[in-house]
Design an enzyme around this catalytic site. Structure first.
Site, PDB file in Angstrom:
ATOM      1  N   GLY A  46      12.819  -0.179 -15.701  1.00  0.00           N
ATOM      2  CA  GLY A  46      14.188  -0.060 -15.212  1.00  0.00           C
ATOM      3  C   GLY A  46      15.113   0.347 -16.340  1.00  0.00           C
ATOM      4  O   GLY A  46      14.815   0.093 -17.514  1.00  0.00           O
ATOM      5  N   CYS A  88      13.458  -6.011 -21.957  1.00  0.00           N
ATOM      6  CA  CYS A  88      14.520  -5.029 -21.731  1.00  0.00           C
ATOM      7  C   CYS A  88      14.430  -3.961 -22.813  1.00  0.00           C
ATOM      8  O   CYS A  88      14.214  -4.289 -23.981  1.00  0.00           O
ATOM      9  CB  CYS A  88      15.866  -5.742 -21.807  1.00  0.00           C
ATOM     10  SG  CYS A  88      17.291  -4.664 -21.628  1.00  0.00           S
ATOM     11  N   GLU A 131      18.673  -5.114 -13.630  1.00  0.00           N
ATOM     12  CA  GLU A 131      19.450  -3.877 -13.811  1.00  0.00           C
ATOM     13  C   GLU A 131      20.872  -4.050 -13.290  1.00  0.00           C
ATOM     14  O   GLU A 131      21.824  -3.554 -13.892  1.00  0.00           O
ATOM     15  CB  GLU A 131      18.757  -2.695 -13.119  1.00  0.00           C
ATOM     16  CG  GLU A 131      17.357  -2.370 -13.638  1.00  0.00           C
ATOM     17  CD  GLU A 131      17.252  -2.283 -15.146  1.00  0.00           C
ATOM     18  OE1 GLU A 131      18.225  -1.869 -15.802  1.00  0.00           O
ATOM     19  OE2 GLU A 131      16.193  -2.655 -15.684  1.00  0.00           O
ATOM     20  N   HIS A 134      23.112  -5.557 -15.833  1.00  0.00           N
ATOM     21  CA  HIS A 134      23.588  -4.628 -16.878  1.00  0.00           C
ATOM     22  C   HIS A 134      24.932  -4.000 -16.492  1.00  0.00           C
ATOM     23  O   HIS A 134      25.752  -3.714 -17.364  1.00  0.00           O
ATOM     24  CB  HIS A 134      22.583  -3.488 -17.078  1.00  0.00           C
ATOM     25  CG  HIS A 134      21.485  -3.794 -18.046  1.00  0.00           C
ATOM     26  ND1 HIS A 134      21.712  -4.091 -19.365  1.00  0.00           N
ATOM     27  CD2 HIS A 134      20.130  -3.811 -17.889  1.00  0.00           C
ATOM     28  CE1 HIS A 134      20.546  -4.287 -19.978  1.00  0.00           C
ATOM     29  NE2 HIS A 134      19.568  -4.130 -19.101  1.00  0.00           N
TER      30      HIS A 134
END
Ligand code: ZN
Length: 157
Positions: A46, A88, A131, A134
């Site tokens: 991702g 990540c 995601e 974020h």
């Protein structure tokens, strides 16, 4: 298409709130294509706009079922829970245990601004939540159950 430079933990852009996409311009289409290419090159599952320095509510995911793009996503439902290791691309070599919903329902737009709804379970649910965070300036280390570990030292609980 091109591989974009990644932003890493400590870069203030990762802490900002991303803006809604009003129109998918050719530039945004190029951004999405580049995000897919960058995610693939980095072996990620991702990637969100802020991670390539663009504060737009866009992320891409590929958890093995093919590439998926999400524009202006909204998580409508969360249920169940799963606990596991999470990493990540903005925190290379690191991992931490994070508890996430095991099932989510998410609504978003594709690049043609067609709205779609997707139900995610397990890894897909985890990726959507990660995601999505974020886009609001949240990193998984903020919501982790334990400390950030080096990938090599990490033991699944
Ligand atoms: Zn991430």
């Amino acid at each position: 298409m091109a591989i974009r430079n990644l932003r890493y933990d400590g870069d203030p852009i990762l802490r900002k709130i991303s803006k809604e996409v009003k129109e998918v311009t050719p530039r945004i289409e190029e951004l999405i294509d580049d995000m897919f290419e960058t995610m693939e090159a980095e072996n990620g599952c991702g990637l969100a706009g802020p991670q390539v320095g663009v504060l737009k509510r866009i992320f891409v995911i590929d958890v093995g079922d093919g590439p998926m793009e999400f524009i202006n996503p909204v998580i409508l439902e969360k249920s169940g829970s799963q606990t596991g290791g999470e990493g990540c691309l903005s925190l290379p070599g690191k991992i931490a245990t994070v508890t996430r919903p095991n099932h989510v329902v998410c609504e978003a737009y594709d690049r043609h601004m067609n709205k779609f709804r997707i139900e995610g379970e397990e890894l897909l649910a985890r990726a959507i939540c990660h995601e999505y965070d974020h886009l609001d300036g949240v990193l998984y280390k903020d919501v982790a159950d334990g400390p950030l570990c080096n990938v090599d030292d990490y033991e699944e609980e």
